[in-house]
Scaffold this motif. Sequence first.
Motif, PDB file in Angstrom:
ATOM      1  N   ASN A 156       0.839  -1.059   0.051  1.00  0.00           N
ATOM      2  CA  ASN A 156      -0.232  -0.449   0.240  1.00  0.00           C
ATOM      3  C   ASN A 156       0.360   1.020  -0.093  1.00  0.00           C
ATOM      4  N   SER A 157       0.504   2.088  -0.844  1.00  0.00           N
ATOM      5  CA  SER A 157       1.611   3.337  -0.823  1.00  0.00           C
ATOM      6  C   SER A 157       1.485   4.017   0.335  1.00  0.00           C
ATOM      7  N   ASN A 158       0.951   4.290   1.562  1.00  0.00           N
ATOM      8  CA  ASN A 158       0.504   4.445   2.276  1.00  0.00           C
ATOM      9  C   ASN A 158       0.756   4.229   3.701  1.00  0.00           C
ATOM     10  N   LEU A 159       1.691   2.803   3.100  1.00  0.00           N
ATOM     11  CA  LEU A 159       2.854   2.757   4.107  1.00  0.00           C
ATOM     12  C   LEU A 159       3.788   3.350   3.769  1.00  0.00           C
ATOM     13  N   CYS A 160       4.802   3.834   5.226  1.00  0.00           N
ATOM     14  CA  CYS A 160       5.805   4.531   5.946  1.00  0.00           C
ATOM     15  C   CYS A 160       6.035   4.309   6.557  1.00  0.00           C
ATOM     16  N   THR A 161       7.801   3.825   5.542  1.00  0.00           N
ATOM     17  CA  THR A 161       8.783   3.668   6.533  1.00  0.00           C
ATOM     18  C   THR A 161      10.301   4.547   7.352  1.00  0.00           C
ATOM     19  N   ASP A 162       9.904   5.940   8.059  1.00  0.00           N
ATOM     20  CA  ASP A 162      10.384   6.702   8.281  1.00  0.00           C
ATOM     21  C   ASP A 162      11.870   6.435   8.940  1.00  0.00           C
ATOM     22  N   GLU A 163      13.310   6.918   8.212  1.00  0.00           N
ATOM     23  CA  GLU A 163      14.783   6.364   8.989  1.00  0.00           C
ATOM     24  C   GLU A 163      15.148   7.616   9.696  1.00  0.00           C
ATOM     25  N   LEU A 164      15.375   7.242  10.606  1.00  0.00           N
ATOM     26  CA  LEU A 164      16.144   7.377  11.440  1.00  0.00           C
ATOM     27  C   LEU A 164      17.315   7.192  11.938  1.00  0.00           C
ATOM     28  N   GLU A 165      18.213   7.892  12.835  1.00  0.00           N
ATOM     29  CA  GLU A 165      19.822   7.166  13.156  1.00  0.00           C
ATOM     30  C   GLU A 165      19.898   7.603  14.716  1.00  0.00           C
ATOM     31  N   ILE A 166      20.252   5.876  15.531  1.00  0.00           N
ATOM     32  CA  ILE A 166      20.310   6.513  17.097  1.00  0.00           C
ATOM     33  C   ILE A 166      21.679   5.693  17.135  1.00  0.00           C
ATOM     34  N   GLY A 167      22.299   6.788  18.162  1.00  0.00           N
ATOM     35  CA  GLY A 167      23.264   6.208  18.906  1.00  0.00           C
ATOM     36  C   GLY A 167      24.113   7.530  18.747  1.00  0.00           C
ATOM     37  N   GLU A 168      25.038   8.482  19.875  1.00  0.00           N
ATOM     38  CA  GLU A 168      25.998   8.800  19.572  1.00  0.00           C
ATOM     39  C   GLU A 168      28.073   8.518  18.942  1.00  0.00           C
ATOM     40  N   ARG A 169      27.887   7.599  20.124  1.00  0.00           N
ATOM     41  CA  ARG A 169      29.027   6.992  19.238  1.00  0.00           C
ATOM     42  C   ARG A 169      29.404   6.006  18.373  1.00  0.00           C
ATOM     43  N   VAL A 170      28.512   4.973  18.861  1.00  0.00           N
ATOM     44  CA  VAL A 170      27.697   4.081  17.111  1.00  0.00           C
ATOM     45  C   VAL A 170      26.733   3.964  16.856  1.00  0.00           C
ATOM     46  N   LEU A 195      12.224   9.529  20.607  1.00  0.00           N
ATOM     47  CA  LEU A 195      13.023   8.993  20.537  1.00  0.00           C
ATOM     48  C   LEU A 195      14.526  10.463  19.765  1.00  0.00           C
ATOM     49  N   GLU A 196      14.429  11.375  19.335  1.00  0.00           N
ATOM     50  CA  GLU A 196      14.704  12.899  19.479  1.00  0.00           C
ATOM     51  C   GLU A 196      15.928  12.946  20.789  1.00  0.00           C
ATOM     52  N   ASN A 197      15.223  12.775  22.080  1.00  0.00           N
ATOM     53  CA  ASN A 197      15.817  12.424  23.544  1.00  0.00           C
ATOM     54  C   ASN A 197      16.299  11.980  23.508  1.00  0.00           C
ATOM     55  N   ILE A 198      16.630  10.564  23.081  1.00  0.00           N
ATOM     56  CA  ILE A 198      17.685   9.668  23.893  1.00  0.00           C
ATOM     57  C   ILE A 198      19.124  10.104  23.225  1.00  0.00           C
ATOM     58  N   LYS A 199      20.219  10.395  24.417  1.00  0.00           N
ATOM     59  CA  LYS A 199      21.029  10.308  24.255  1.00  0.00           C
ATOM     60  C   LYS A 199      21.932   9.289  24.402  1.00  0.00           C
ATOM     61  N   LEU A 245      11.603  -0.348  14.045  1.00  0.00           N
ATOM     62  CA  LEU A 245      12.507  -1.816  13.701  1.00  0.00           C
ATOM     63  C   LEU A 245      14.053  -1.094  13.778  1.00  0.00           C
ATOM     64  N   LEU A 246      15.242  -2.223  14.012  1.00  0.00           N
ATOM     65  CA  LEU A 246      16.111  -1.301  14.756  1.00  0.00           C
ATOM     66  C   LEU A 246      16.573  -2.123  14.044  1.00  0.00           C
ATOM     67  N   ASP A 247      18.022  -1.605  13.462  1.00  0.00           N
ATOM     68  CA  ASP A 247      18.684  -2.538  12.417  1.00  0.00           C
ATOM     69  C   ASP A 247      19.615  -3.475  13.769  1.00  0.00           C
ATOM     70  N   ARG A 248      19.957  -4.332  12.872  1.00  0.00           N
ATOM     71  CA  ARG A 248      21.547  -5.623  13.910  1.00  0.00           C
ATOM     72  C   ARG A 248      20.443  -6.350  15.080  1.00  0.00           C
TER      73      ARG A 248
END
Length: 494
Positions: A156-170, A195-199, A245-248
């Motif tokens: 479905n075209s309305n399925l969104c998979t927004d990509e973010l990056e998390i982790g300061e060092r790794v 998610l943005e507040n996680i440091k 979903l988180l990588d690894r």
Amino acid sequence: MTNTLNKNNCPNYEKIKYILNQSPDLICRTLEVGKDCIEIVFMKNLIKAETVNEYVIKFIQQLPKKDITYSYLMKNIPIDEVKIDFKEQEIISSLLNGFVYIYLLEESKALLVNCANPIERTIEKAETESLVYGPKISFTESLSSNVRIIRQNINNSNLCTDELEIGERVKKQLRIIYIKDLTDEDLLNTLKQKLENIKTDNISDSSILAQCLEDNHYSFFPQFIMTELPDRFLYSILNGKVGILLDRSPVAIIGPANFFSFFESTEDIYLRWSLSTFIRFIRLLAMAGSLLLTAFYVAIITFHFELIPSRLLIIIGQSRSQVPFPPFLEALLMEILIELLREAGARLPSKVGQTMGIVGGIVIGQATVEAGLTSNILIIIVAFSALGAFSAPIYEMGTAIRICRFPFIFLAGIWGLNGIMVGVCVLMVHLLRLTSLNKPYLAPLYPFRIKDLKYFLIRLPHHFYMRRPVVNRPLNPFRTGSKFKKTEKDLDEF
């Protein structure tokens, strides 16, 4: 092809090697094609050697001398993912993710091409959440594979998979999965803000990420559903929830969650409604028994033995005649023993662990009774409590119930049934105050939504499920029809 703003000059091999602390895995191939000189830099353990040799090195060597330019390589190199115009830190991060750095010395410009060779396992049968009916596949540690599973099931075209990056060092990639025309925007904004507040230096697994996202970090109860089953994930986001979903990590996060959703199994959807309802009530009854049964034994034997029928009281008295401990210590000893057996069985290899659990439970239980350290009736009660905790489809909820059992035993040993009632009241107040992504944890009981009871407490025939749960505040509450416009009556129900 991805573009980012370039504000720094591209570093050469020597500078990259210095930044990576003279890593022996860093390889540089220098190609001289005519008057042009090109450095090809990569981490040898992270790339596919065949791809680099065939589509990078050999491709460049076969080019006519006049075509060795930055713009030509950018447009024609036969690699799917090519990055241009990047910062120095992105170069280092990309190299550590399996990219190849192509640096043109004459032009002082560079490309990053993806030749990664990630370690991935094949899609296998789910082990933690076993099912009789329904799909058996589970998520894997590969983020791209997990996203592919989701997209193959929801085309479905309305399925969104927004990509973010998390982790300061790794740094790790994560995807926020939701249906654009279903998910409440406030819910989505709340999640993104958290998610943005996680440091932190590193988020190694989804279970750690879920703990960081919780509204109450001190509660025993999980506030997000952790699942390895794609069909549970799909069912949830189609009801207006949000998935991560988180990588690894082979486990997905679903939110918001409420207390009753932890007693649902995706198998309930595939079974007939009557059987699903029966099994759900059995789970809830087993959880209540696991939480309170041992505490009731301690309270009644210690303070309220007049409530026991006379014949049963004689049997209990004979069983406890040789026991030197008060009921509180007797129950506490057996509960700790059961937890030790469970922990030992979980840590040992699977075949040895099963043997240890069965043989250890029988041998130790029989030995403690014969030694006069406990009674037969308490063995039965503790065994039932242990089985009840394992009936929860979600492991985290079963663990929370097992932890809460000990304060109830302690209160029962001090104040009897009055202590149990104090514990129940404290627990209810805690659950009433608990939230998940700012949504009430005890919904649909609080706030009371009678139309949502069929989603969490009971199951009805499928034709009753023409609407989505109100508690998730979906933008389109109806399951039928692609076009929908909210009316005042519909808004009132929210």
